[in-house]
Design a protein around this motif. Sequence first.
Motif, mmCIF file in Angstrom:
data_model
loop_
_atom_site.group_PDB
_atom_site.id
_atom_site.type_symbol
_atom_site.label_atom_id
_atom_site.label_comp_id
_atom_site.label_asym_id
_atom_site.label_seq_id
_atom_site.Cartn_x
_atom_site.Cartn_y
_atom_site.Cartn_z
ATOM 1 N N LEU A 1 0.849 -1.187 0.000
ATOM 2 C CA LEU A 1 0.000 0.000 0.000
ATOM 3 C C LEU A 1 0.884 1.236 0.000
ATOM 4 O O LEU A 1 1.675 1.443 0.913
ATOM 5 N N ASP A 2 0.756 2.049 -1.044
ATOM 6 C CA ASP A 2 1.496 3.303 -1.102
ATOM 7 C C ASP A 2 0.911 4.344 -0.164
ATOM 8 O O ASP A 2 1.640 5.144 0.427
ATOM 9 N N LEU A 3 -0.430 4.347 -0.057
ATOM 10 C CA LEU A 3 -1.102 5.421 0.667
ATOM 11 C C LEU A 3 -2.511 4.988 1.027
ATOM 12 O O LEU A 3 -3.141 4.215 0.300
ATOM 13 N N ILE A 4 -3.000 5.484 2.150
ATOM 14 C CA ILE A 4 -4.404 5.324 2.525
ATOM 15 C C ILE A 4 -5.001 6.723 2.609
ATOM 16 O O ILE A 4 -4.519 7.569 3.366
ATOM 17 N N ILE A 5 -6.023 6.984 1.802
ATOM 18 C CA ILE A 5 -6.673 8.296 1.786
ATOM 19 C C ILE A 5 -7.999 8.187 2.524
ATOM 20 O O ILE A 5 -8.864 7.392 2.143
ATOM 21 N N ASP A 6 -8.150 8.960 3.565
ATOM 22 C CA ASP A 6 -9.415 9.019 4.292
ATOM 23 C C ASP A 6 -10.288 10.120 3.700
ATOM 24 O O ASP A 6 -9.832 11.262 3.547
ATOM 25 N N ALA A 7 -11.516 9.788 3.364
ATOM 26 C CA ALA A 7 -12.441 10.788 2.829
ATOM 27 C C ALA A 7 -12.637 11.907 3.835
ATOM 28 O O ALA A 7 -12.696 11.673 5.042
ATOM 29 N N ARG A 8 -12.713 13.146 3.317
ATOM 30 C CA ARG A 8 -12.967 14.316 4.170
ATOM 31 C C ARG A 8 -14.377 14.818 3.927
ATOM 32 O O ARG A 8 -14.848 14.804 2.780
ATOM 33 N N PRO A 9 -15.059 15.280 4.963
ATOM 34 C CA PRO A 9 -16.384 15.860 4.731
ATOM 35 C C PRO A 9 -16.273 17.167 3.965
ATOM 36 O O PRO A 9 -15.378 17.982 4.219
ATOM 37 N N ALA A 10 -17.140 17.355 3.000
ATOM 38 C CA ALA A 10 -17.212 18.606 2.239
ATOM 39 C C ALA A 10 -18.680 18.974 2.113
ATOM 40 O O ALA A 10 -19.546 18.098 1.998
ATOM 41 N N THR A 11 -18.957 20.244 2.153
ATOM 42 C CA THR A 11 -20.334 20.717 2.089
ATOM 43 C C THR A 11 -20.556 21.454 0.786
ATOM 44 O O THR A 11 -19.816 22.383 0.448
ATOM 45 N N LEU A 12 -21.561 21.026 0.061
ATOM 46 C CA LEU A 12 -21.914 21.716 -1.171
ATOM 47 C C LEU A 12 -22.606 23.025 -0.817
ATOM 48 O O LEU A 12 -22.982 23.268 0.322
ATOM 49 N N GLY A 13 -22.774 23.862 -1.836
ATOM 50 C CA GLY A 13 -23.356 25.175 -1.599
ATOM 51 C C GLY A 13 -24.746 25.118 -0.988
ATOM 52 O O GLY A 13 -25.206 26.073 -0.389
ATOM 53 N N ASN A 14 -25.454 23.984 -1.127
ATOM 54 C CA ASN A 14 -26.792 23.836 -0.578
ATOM 55 C C ASN A 14 -26.794 23.100 0.761
ATOM 56 O O ASN A 14 -27.808 22.532 1.157
ATOM 57 N N ASN A 15 -25.631 23.063 1.427
ATOM 58 C CA ASN A 15 -25.493 22.420 2.735
ATOM 59 C C ASN A 15 -25.673 20.905 2.688
ATOM 60 O O ASN A 15 -25.996 20.285 3.703
ATOM 61 N N PHE A 16 -25.452 20.313 1.545
ATOM 62 C CA PHE A 16 -25.485 18.875 1.358
ATOM 63 C C PHE A 16 -24.063 18.358 1.646
ATOM 64 O O PHE A 16 -23.139 18.627 0.887
ATOM 65 N N THR A 17 -23.881 17.635 2.728
ATOM 66 C CA THR A 17 -22.553 17.152 3.112
ATOM 67 C C THR A 17 -22.248 15.830 2.423
ATOM 68 O O THR A 17 -23.060 14.897 2.428
ATOM 69 N N ILE A 18 -21.057 15.748 1.831
ATOM 70 C CA ILE A 18 -20.627 14.552 1.117
ATOM 71 C C ILE A 18 -19.227 14.161 1.609
ATOM 72 O O ILE A 18 -18.599 14.864 2.392
ATOM 73 N N ARG A 19 -18.756 13.003 1.142
ATOM 74 C CA ARG A 19 -17.377 12.597 1.404
ATOM 75 C C ARG A 19 -16.537 12.930 0.174
ATOM 76 O O ARG A 19 -16.869 12.515 -0.939
#
Length: 304
Positions: free
Chosen positions: A2-20
Amino acid sequence: MLDLIIDARPATLGNNFTIRRILPYRLRRMIGPFIFMDHAGPVQFTAEQLPSMDVLPHPHIGLSTVSYLFNGLVTHRDSLGVEQVIRPGEVNWMTAGRGIAHSERFEDPATLAGGSLEMLQTWVALPEADEETDPAFTNYQPDQLPVFTDKGVWMRLIAGEAFGVKNDVKTHSPLFYVHVVLQAGTRFGIPLGYSERGAYVAKGSVEVNGHRYGVGQLLVFTPGIDPVLVAVENSTIMLLGGEHLGDRYIWWNFVSSSKERIEQAKADWQAGRIPLPPTDHTEFVPLPEDRSKPAGSPPPQALS
């Protein structure tokens, strides 16, 4: 391995819809041609909430957006005049090329039929020779996407070629994108023959070399090795990768091998030179404020 493990970060769209948000990541901007990856949901809406989740018309250049749903319905409209409802198991492949605008709206009450919305969207950077290609859009139906089953394994090839299987989804460079469902205890390999490969855990958990990884983690593998995933529980894995295209700049929804082309795209959107969808042109996402930061993760105003 395994070169790397990327953990998803929370991000919020302009309409307050939170995604990974998984890609881009500061230590790994791309995996093959894949330069962006978002995992939205699962999230439940009421009928009254649906309009507030709409992603208004916004522009792209230099990439293809790839939309894939686990559950729900999304209506796509773009500046080519395309209007397409995407359903689970289908693929919406939109090539922006020299410039396109599109919207994604959650306007069909049937969106709520499955009880929740869950989708993945990736961006595939275009080779330099194709960055200014004409924009295009294709919806691929489930019967165009080969499915393979074996004991404990269900697999759909979304795009490219993997495990000796390929489909007719039009791509511009060598890549693979695979939806895999594993029953607990199942062992499963990763496609060989590509220089860059990753596995995103969308549901459940897996072990690699005795280490356990769970939802929201992208495992980036060392070139040339033959790793094995072991499903700790019933799990859904998205395999993706391909050949490296070279460095790319990314700002908001724009991807290019040229900083100057990014600046031109900013000016074009601000001046209205990228047309809006003809059936969805009364509102749009304005160009974000440029705070003169280095090119990095797009501001969170748009899912795609």
